[in-house]
Enzyme design. Structure first.
Site, PDB file in Angstrom:
ATOM      1  N   SER A  29       0.810  -1.220   0.000  1.00  0.00           N
ATOM      2  CA  SER A  29       0.000   0.000   0.000  1.00  0.00           C
ATOM      3  C   SER A  29       0.840   1.266   0.000  1.00  0.00           C
ATOM      4  O   SER A  29       1.887   1.340   0.665  1.00  0.00           O
ATOM      5  CB  SER A  29      -0.887  -0.001   1.251  1.00  0.00           C
ATOM      6  OG  SER A  29      -1.451   1.264   1.463  1.00  0.00           O
ATOM      7  N   GLU A  36       0.094   3.661   1.657  1.00  0.00           N
ATOM      8  CA  GLU A  36       0.069   4.092   3.058  1.00  0.00           C
ATOM      9  C   GLU A  36       1.435   3.838   3.716  1.00  0.00           C
ATOM     10  O   GLU A  36       1.799   4.521   4.676  1.00  0.00           O
ATOM     11  CB  GLU A  36      -1.052   3.333   3.778  1.00  0.00           C
ATOM     12  CG  GLU A  36      -1.361   3.777   5.187  1.00  0.00           C
ATOM     13  CD  GLU A  36      -2.094   5.110   5.301  1.00  0.00           C
ATOM     14  OE1 GLU A  36      -2.608   5.614   4.282  1.00  0.00           O
ATOM     15  OE2 GLU A  36      -2.128   5.658   6.412  1.00  0.00           O
ATOM     16  N   TYR A  41      -1.769   0.134  10.633  1.00  0.00           N
ATOM     17  CA  TYR A  41      -2.025  -0.525   9.347  1.00  0.00           C
ATOM     18  C   TYR A  41      -0.786  -0.441   8.456  1.00  0.00           C
ATOM     19  O   TYR A  41      -0.341  -1.444   7.886  1.00  0.00           O
ATOM     20  CB  TYR A  41      -3.229   0.142   8.660  1.00  0.00           C
ATOM     21  CG  TYR A  41      -3.393  -0.235   7.206  1.00  0.00           C
ATOM     22  CD1 TYR A  41      -4.043  -1.410   6.838  1.00  0.00           C
ATOM     23  CD2 TYR A  41      -2.907   0.591   6.190  1.00  0.00           C
ATOM     24  CE1 TYR A  41      -4.197  -1.766   5.502  1.00  0.00           C
ATOM     25  CE2 TYR A  41      -3.060   0.253   4.854  1.00  0.00           C
ATOM     26  CZ  TYR A  41      -3.700  -0.919   4.507  1.00  0.00           C
ATOM     27  OH  TYR A  41      -3.849  -1.262   3.185  1.00  0.00           O
TER      28      TYR A  41
HETATM   29  P1  NAP Z   1     -11.495  -4.587   1.364  1.00  0.00           P
HETATM   30  O1  NAP Z   1     -12.612  -4.232   0.440  1.00  0.00           O
HETATM   31  O2  NAP Z   1     -11.499  -4.069   2.758  1.00  0.00           O
HETATM   32  O3  NAP Z   1     -11.415  -6.192   1.412  1.00  0.00           O
HETATM   33  C1  NAP Z   1     -10.667  -6.862   2.394  1.00  0.00           C
HETATM   34  C2  NAP Z   1     -10.891  -8.350   2.252  1.00  0.00           C
HETATM   35  O4  NAP Z   1     -10.123  -9.036   3.258  1.00  0.00           O
HETATM   36  C3  NAP Z   1     -12.350  -8.778   2.447  1.00  0.00           C
HETATM   37  O5  NAP Z   1     -12.637  -9.831   1.558  1.00  0.00           O
HETATM   38  C4  NAP Z   1     -12.350  -9.291   3.875  1.00  0.00           C
HETATM   39  O6  NAP Z   1     -13.373 -10.220   4.163  1.00  0.00           O
HETATM   40  C5  NAP Z   1     -10.975  -9.970   3.904  1.00  0.00           C
HETATM   41  N1  NAP Z   1     -10.500 -10.222   5.265  1.00  0.00           N
HETATM   42  C6  NAP Z   1     -10.343  -9.341   6.272  1.00  0.00           C
HETATM   43  N2  NAP Z   1      -9.882  -9.938   7.374  1.00  0.00           N
HETATM   44  C7  NAP Z   1      -9.732 -11.258   7.060  1.00  0.00           C
HETATM   45  C8  NAP Z   1      -9.302 -12.405   7.784  1.00  0.00           C
HETATM   46  N3  NAP Z   1      -8.924 -12.314   9.066  1.00  0.00           N
HETATM   47  N4  NAP Z   1      -9.271 -13.582   7.143  1.00  0.00           N
HETATM   48  C9  NAP Z   1      -9.667 -13.701   5.851  1.00  0.00           C
HETATM   49  N5  NAP Z   1     -10.107 -12.652   5.121  1.00  0.00           N
HETATM   50  C10 NAP Z   1     -10.135 -11.443   5.711  1.00  0.00           C
HETATM   51  O7  NAP Z   1     -10.084  -4.166   0.726  1.00  0.00           O
HETATM   52  P2  NAP Z   1      -9.735  -3.756  -0.787  1.00  0.00           P
HETATM   53  O8  NAP Z   1      -9.947  -2.290  -0.948  1.00  0.00           O
HETATM   54  O9  NAP Z   1     -10.351  -4.709  -1.728  1.00  0.00           O
HETATM   55  O10 NAP Z   1      -8.153  -3.952  -0.777  1.00  0.00           O
HETATM   56  C11 NAP Z   1      -7.579  -5.227  -1.050  1.00  0.00           C
HETATM   57  C12 NAP Z   1      -6.173  -5.268  -0.450  1.00  0.00           C
HETATM   58  O11 NAP Z   1      -5.381  -4.219  -0.994  1.00  0.00           O
HETATM   59  C13 NAP Z   1      -6.112  -5.073   1.057  1.00  0.00           C
HETATM   60  O12 NAP Z   1      -5.043  -5.851   1.545  1.00  0.00           O
HETATM   61  C14 NAP Z   1      -5.784  -3.599   1.235  1.00  0.00           C
HETATM   62  O13 NAP Z   1      -5.130  -3.385   2.468  1.00  0.00           O
HETATM   63  C15 NAP Z   1      -4.864  -3.392   0.046  1.00  0.00           C
HETATM   64  N6  NAP Z   1      -4.835  -2.042  -0.522  1.00  0.00           N
HETATM   65  C16 NAP Z   1      -6.004  -1.442  -0.881  1.00  0.00           C
HETATM   66  C17 NAP Z   1      -5.956  -0.185  -1.473  1.00  0.00           C
HETATM   67  C18 NAP Z   1      -7.210   0.529  -1.908  1.00  0.00           C
HETATM   68  O14 NAP Z   1      -7.140   1.742  -2.146  1.00  0.00           O
HETATM   69  N7  NAP Z   1      -8.332  -0.170  -2.049  1.00  0.00           N
HETATM   70  C19 NAP Z   1      -4.710   0.444  -1.694  1.00  0.00           C
HETATM   71  C20 NAP Z   1      -3.543  -0.228  -1.333  1.00  0.00           C
HETATM   72  C21 NAP Z   1      -3.604  -1.491  -0.755  1.00  0.00           C
HETATM   73  P3  NAP Z   1     -14.858  -9.728   4.633  1.00  0.00           P
HETATM   74  O15 NAP Z   1     -15.624  -9.445   3.369  1.00  0.00           O
HETATM   75  O16 NAP Z   1     -15.360 -10.895   5.406  1.00  0.00           O
HETATM   76  O17 NAP Z   1     -14.661  -8.484   5.468  1.00  0.00           O
HETATM   77  O1  G4F Z   2     -10.678   6.714   2.418  1.00  0.00           O
HETATM   78  P1  G4F Z   2      -9.715   6.605   3.527  1.00  0.00           P
HETATM   79  O2  G4F Z   2     -10.193   5.959   4.784  1.00  0.00           O
HETATM   80  O3  G4F Z   2      -8.445   5.880   2.929  1.00  0.00           O
HETATM   81  P2  G4F Z   2      -6.917   5.767   3.401  1.00  0.00           P
HETATM   82  O4  G4F Z   2      -6.751   6.034   4.840  1.00  0.00           O
HETATM   83  O5  G4F Z   2      -6.110   6.605   2.464  1.00  0.00           O
HETATM   84  O6  G4F Z   2      -6.619   4.218   3.173  1.00  0.00           O
HETATM   85  C1  G4F Z   2      -7.016   3.549   1.984  1.00  0.00           C
HETATM   86  O7  G4F Z   2      -6.001   3.680   1.026  1.00  0.00           O
HETATM   87  C2  G4F Z   2      -4.768   3.025   1.378  1.00  0.00           C
HETATM   88  C3  G4F Z   2      -3.786   3.293   0.235  1.00  0.00           C
HETATM   89  O8  G4F Z   2      -3.057   4.464   0.475  1.00  0.00           O
HETATM   90  C4  G4F Z   2      -5.037   1.560   1.567  1.00  0.00           C
HETATM   91  F1  G4F Z   2      -3.878   0.912   1.824  1.00  0.00           F
HETATM   92  C5  G4F Z   2      -6.028   1.360   2.691  1.00  0.00           C
HETATM   93  O9  G4F Z   2      -6.309  -0.035   2.827  1.00  0.00           O
HETATM   94  C6  G4F Z   2      -7.311   2.089   2.331  1.00  0.00           C
HETATM   95  O10 G4F Z   2      -7.886   1.457   1.210  1.00  0.00           O
HETATM   96  O11 G4F Z   2      -9.180   8.061   3.949  1.00  0.00           O
HETATM   97  C7  G4F Z   2      -8.621   8.943   2.986  1.00  0.00           C
HETATM   98  C8  G4F Z   2      -8.395  10.306   3.643  1.00  0.00           C
HETATM   99  C9  G4F Z   2      -7.654  10.239   4.989  1.00  0.00           C
HETATM  100  O12 G4F Z   2      -6.691  11.269   5.027  1.00  0.00           O
HETATM  101  C10 G4F Z   2      -8.725  10.526   6.024  1.00  0.00           C
HETATM  102  O13 G4F Z   2      -8.251  11.161   7.210  1.00  0.00           O
HETATM  103  O14 G4F Z   2      -9.676  10.878   3.942  1.00  0.00           O
HETATM  104  C11 G4F Z   2      -9.636  11.467   5.243  1.00  0.00           C
HETATM  105  N1  G4F Z   2     -10.980  11.554   5.769  1.00  0.00           N
HETATM  106  C12 G4F Z   2     -11.615  12.726   6.116  1.00  0.00           C
HETATM  107  N2  G4F Z   2     -12.833  12.460   6.605  1.00  0.00           N
HETATM  108  C13 G4F Z   2     -11.816  10.539   6.056  1.00  0.00           C
HETATM  109  C14 G4F Z   2     -12.983  11.102   6.580  1.00  0.00           C
HETATM  110  N3  G4F Z   2     -11.659   9.197   5.895  1.00  0.00           N
HETATM  111  C15 G4F Z   2     -12.708   8.406   6.234  1.00  0.00           C
HETATM  112  N4  G4F Z   2     -12.596   7.059   6.046  1.00  0.00           N
HETATM  113  N5  G4F Z   2     -13.875   8.906   6.768  1.00  0.00           N
HETATM  114  C16 G4F Z   2     -14.067  10.258   6.965  1.00  0.00           C
HETATM  115  O15 G4F Z   2     -15.116  10.702   7.439  1.00  0.00           O
END
Ligand code: NAP
Ligand code: G4F
Length: 330
Positions: A131, A133, A154
């Site tokens: 990520s 992050e 995280y």
């Molecule tokens: P997501 O929608 O939150 O999906 C997370 C998945 O992990 C869900 O299927 C969840 O199952 C499963 N999970 C959570 N805890 C588990 C456990 N203990 N055992 C087995 N499965 C478990 O995340 P996403 O946005 O698709 O992201 C996919 C991956 O990319 C994650 O690792 C995230 O950290 C990483 N990532 C995401 C972003 C982004 O912007 N989306 C960016 C960088 C990295 P349930 O459905 O049961 O909750």
């Molecule tokens: O949408 P966010 O919660 O995403 P964040 O923290 O960037 O994390 C996501 O992206 C990561 C990749 O860089 C992934 F690895 C991670 O698993 C996840 O998918 O928050 C984005 C920004 C933050 O700065 C947060 O402080 O939005 C700001 N924010 C402001 N108000 C809020 C809110 N975030 C959330 N979730 N809810 C609010 O009300």
């Protein structure tokens, strides 16, 4: 025999798009699903029910990242050619409340899979969902060369998984890669993440179902891309002759405030009349500015994004307007 893939996190945003992509390429897809008292599969139910995949190319298996012996048994039995490790406790805000659990799942969960691969000698290709992050406080633009400065439990857990992936590649010769993905969103995004929360609220306010949207840090800047394009990059990484790590990003950055204005503009409302600051959404430390340099992915994977934040906001807001009840399965 076609290619077989195992996706952890198949019920999540990325897992659902990746499953669609791999099935469209003729793969047999196995998905890990953790036990829940209510259904966790709405994002993939259309795949399970689709008559085109009734020839049995999608299989779901119960299992949890905390259960190493179950993971090892599944790898042994399924013998996947490719493993996409997407499952994680992926909510940054939640990780401050549950740091130990986040470490166990988002950190050690990766090691459990890598160790099962090493011990069994399974010759699979392994993708780790790293990520942006992890860059935390490191100033933008961030590339594969930028040192990590994680600023959340995280992010620290993801840095651990990143290095374990590299270690198993370098020490044991596993084909293991890190996709360092910047934020990517879609109508299937979890409702707690900021883009989905904003798109959903704009549409609900426009329909008169909600009055106020409460948000935390409006100044944070993110490099937001479109999730279906990002799972394509995951797949391309595992098709390379040699394993390597890649940043995947759009190279553009917008503030949370910008994203709010895009969504409210789409529904014809003045956001400043509907958005309120709420302290409870602030984090003990936040990442101020993420902008990815994906030059390496462009050069070596021929991967380029086509959807940027303004259009993404429109896609997500339109999806909420069209059918708010069914939005997660789009
Ligand atoms: P997501 O929608 O939150 O999906 C997370 C998945 O992990 C869900 O299927 C969840 O199952 C499963 N999970 C959570 N805890 C588990 C456990 N203990 N055992 C087995 N499965 C478990 O995340 P996403 O946005 O698709 O992201 C996919 C991956 O990319 C994650 O690792 C995230 O950290 C990483 N990532 C995401 C972003 C982004 O912007 N989306 C960016 C960088 C990295 P349930 O459905 O049961 O909750
Ligand atoms: O949408 P966010 O919660 O995403 P964040 O923290 O960037 O994390 C996501 O992206 C990561 C990749 O860089 C992934 F690895 C991670 O698993 C996840 O998918 O928050 C984005 C920004 C933050 O700065 C947060 O402080 O939005 C700001 N924010 C402001 N108000 C809020 C809110 N975030 C959330 N979730 N809810 C609010 O009300």
């Amino acid at each position: 025999m076609g290619t077989t893939a195992l996706i952890t996190g198949i019920t999540g945003q990325d897992g659902s798009y990746l499953a669609e992509l791999l099935l469209s390429k003729g793969y047999t897809v196995h998905g890990l699903v953790r036990r829940s008292s209510s259904q966790s599969t709405p994002r993939i139910d259309h795949l399970v029910q689709d008559p085109h995949v009734e020839d049995g190319r999608l299989f779901l298996h119960s299992g949890d990242l905390n259960d190493g012996s179950r993971l090892a048994m599944l790898l042994e039995r399924l013998q996947p050619d490719e493993i996409y490790h997407l499952a994680a406790q992926s909510d940054v805000r939640v990780s401050f409340d549950e740091p130990e659990y986040t470490g166990a799942v988002t950190g050690l969960g990766t090691t459990r899979i890598l160790e099962a691969m090493r011990i069994s000698g399974l010759p699979a290709r392994f993708y780790q969902a790293s990520s942006s992050e992890m860059f935390g406080a490191a100033p933008p633009p961030q590339s594969e060369e930028t040192p990590f400065r994680p600023s959340s439990p995280y992010a620290a857990a993801k840095v651990y998984s990143y290095w374990m992936t590299r270690n198993y590649r370098e020490a044991y010769g596993l084909y293991a890669v890190n996709g360092i993905m910047f934020n990517h969103e879609s109508p299937r995004r979890g409702e707690a993440f900021v883009t989905r929360k904003i798109a959903r609220a704009a549409s609900r306010i426009a329909r008169g179902e909600q009055a106020i949207l409460r948000l935390g840090n409006l100044e944070a800047r993110r490099d937001w891309g479109y999730a279906p394009e990002y799972v394509e990059a995951m797949w391309r990484m595992l098709q390379r002759a040699k394993p390597d790590d890649y940043v995947v990003a759009t190279g553009t950055s917008y503030s949370v405030r910008d994203f709010v204005s895009f969504c409210f503009e789409r529904v014809g409302l003045d956001w400043e009349r509907h958005v309120r600051f709420d302290e409870q959404y602030m984090r003990p430390s936040d990442v101020p500015d993420l902008v990815g340099d994906a030059s390496k992915a462009k050069l070596e994977l021929a991967w380029e994004p086509t959807v940027f934040a303004p259009e993404l906001a429109q896609i997500m807001t339109d999806a909420e307007l069209e059918d708010p009840a069914a939005v997660t399965v789009r």
